[in-house]
Write a protein that holds these residues in place. Sequence first.
Motif, short mmCIF file in Angstrom:
data_model
loop_
_atom_site.label_atom_id
_atom_site.label_comp_id
_atom_site.label_asym_id
_atom_site.label_seq_id
_atom_site.Cartn_x
_atom_site.Cartn_y
_atom_site.Cartn_z
N UNK A 181 -6.97 -10.59 -6.86
CA UNK A 181 -7.02 -9.56 -5.83
C UNK A 181 -6.68 -8.22 -6.47
N UNK A 182 -7.54 -7.22 -6.26
CA UNK A 182 -7.40 -5.93 -6.92
C UNK A 182 -6.86 -4.90 -5.92
N UNK A 183 -5.77 -4.22 -6.33
CA UNK A 183 -5.16 -3.24 -5.43
C UNK A 183 -5.90 -1.91 -5.46
N UNK A 184 -6.30 -1.46 -6.66
CA UNK A 184 -7.04 -0.20 -6.75
C UNK A 184 -7.65 -0.09 -8.14
N UNK A 185 -8.40 0.97 -8.34
CA UNK A 185 -9.29 1.04 -9.50
C UNK A 185 -8.66 1.64 -10.76
N UNK B 107 -3.24 -20.23 0.60
CA UNK B 107 -2.67 -18.89 0.78
C UNK B 107 -3.31 -18.14 1.95
N UNK B 108 -2.47 -17.44 2.69
CA UNK B 108 -2.93 -16.45 3.66
C UNK B 108 -2.63 -15.09 3.06
N UNK B 109 -3.66 -14.28 2.88
CA UNK B 109 -3.50 -12.98 2.24
C UNK B 109 -3.78 -11.88 3.26
N UNK B 110 -2.84 -10.93 3.35
CA UNK B 110 -3.00 -9.79 4.26
C UNK B 110 -3.07 -8.51 3.43
N UNK B 111 -4.27 -7.94 3.30
CA UNK B 111 -4.38 -6.66 2.60
C UNK B 111 -3.86 -5.54 3.51
N UNK B 112 -3.18 -4.57 2.93
CA UNK B 112 -2.72 -3.44 3.72
C UNK B 112 -2.93 -2.15 2.93
N UNK B 113 -3.08 -1.05 3.63
CA UNK B 113 -3.35 0.23 2.99
C UNK B 113 -2.11 0.79 2.31
N UNK B 114 -2.31 1.40 1.15
CA UNK B 114 -1.26 2.14 0.47
C UNK B 114 -1.67 3.60 0.38
N UNK B 115 -0.73 4.46 0.01
CA UNK B 115 -0.98 5.90 -0.07
C UNK B 115 -0.95 6.32 -1.53
N UNK B 116 -2.13 6.34 -2.14
CA UNK B 116 -2.21 6.57 -3.58
C UNK B 116 -3.46 7.37 -3.89
N UNK C 148 -7.24 2.50 -1.85
CA UNK C 148 -6.05 1.87 -2.42
C UNK C 148 -5.39 0.94 -1.40
N UNK C 149 -5.12 -0.29 -1.81
CA UNK C 149 -4.51 -1.30 -0.94
C UNK C 149 -3.49 -2.10 -1.75
N UNK C 150 -2.77 -2.98 -1.06
CA UNK C 150 -1.98 -3.99 -1.74
C UNK C 150 -1.89 -5.21 -0.84
N UNK C 151 -1.07 -6.20 -1.21
CA UNK C 151 -1.21 -7.51 -0.58
C UNK C 151 0.11 -8.16 -0.21
N UNK D 115 5.32 -10.10 -1.30
CA UNK D 115 4.61 -8.84 -1.05
C UNK D 115 4.73 -7.94 -2.27
N UNK D 116 3.61 -7.35 -2.66
CA UNK D 116 3.60 -6.35 -3.72
C UNK D 116 3.47 -4.98 -3.07
N UNK D 117 4.45 -4.12 -3.31
CA UNK D 117 4.42 -2.75 -2.79
C UNK D 117 4.64 -1.79 -3.97
N UNK D 118 3.54 -1.43 -4.61
CA UNK D 118 3.56 -0.47 -5.70
C UNK D 118 2.43 0.51 -5.50
#
Length: 262
Positions: free
Chosen positions: A56-60, A112-121, A126-129, A139-142
């Motif tokens: 799962x990719x959070x951002x580019x 696994x149940x995966x919930x993508x959520x928006x991040x401010x980047x 940009x998202x995380x999971x 949860x990853x919050x970076x």
Amino acid sequence: MSTISYAIIGSGSSANCYYIEYEGEALLIDNGFTFKELSRRADALGLDLEKVRGVFVSHSHSDHMKGVGVLMRKLSIPVYLHHAHPQSVIPGKCPIPPVPVTPGRSLTLGPFLIEPYETSHDAAHSINFHVTAGGRSLMVLTDSGQVTEAMKSLIARTDILFLEANYEEQMLVTGPYPYYLKQRIASVYGHLSNSDALSLIGSISGNSRPSRVYLCHMSDTNNRADLLEGRVARELDARQDIHVCRKGSMHAGLLETDEIVD
């Protein structure tokens, strides 16, 4: 009781990758490593990359996805990517079309149940999971310049939190970066500071969740592990389970689930 295995294979300015395994299946969040280096680190941690069913990719940004294309080709696994990204954002050829994900819309992969959520980047889409398995959540919050109410709602039902503590404010202000870059890092589209992270942890002190927090994604230039460890000791409840992830370090752990294995 069954257990979830998890690991920070790497976190920081150079390369990032998180591993979560349950019932013989695993997923990765991000991969900024070459396949050779990822394999070396996985071996050192006792992880089996053959169990990985998807990444799962959070951002580019390259420290999060430069190794994703090779990984999907080596393991023949899909890449899960924000639906607005074109396939071309993945480095190299894509033998398997990426699986589109949408913030706020959960999906499943094996157990696994995966919930993508928006991040401010400052990276497009940009998202995380937030990942749940066996009644427990990680949860990853970076890579977010702010913590939103939606993020706090997810944290309230998270057992293991991988939380960004990217920079110490004074080190950033007096450091070698050009002014425009300092402004970007400190903006709501940049990164969470040590103070941001400690304030968030302090606000949830006394709650049963999260039971453990890893402070990670530390800047090589604008932060120091000993400084952050000192602040943790002074500013947070000593009973809280907080781990500071030093540059180049790897971390692994087990999380007991609610499920009983016969």
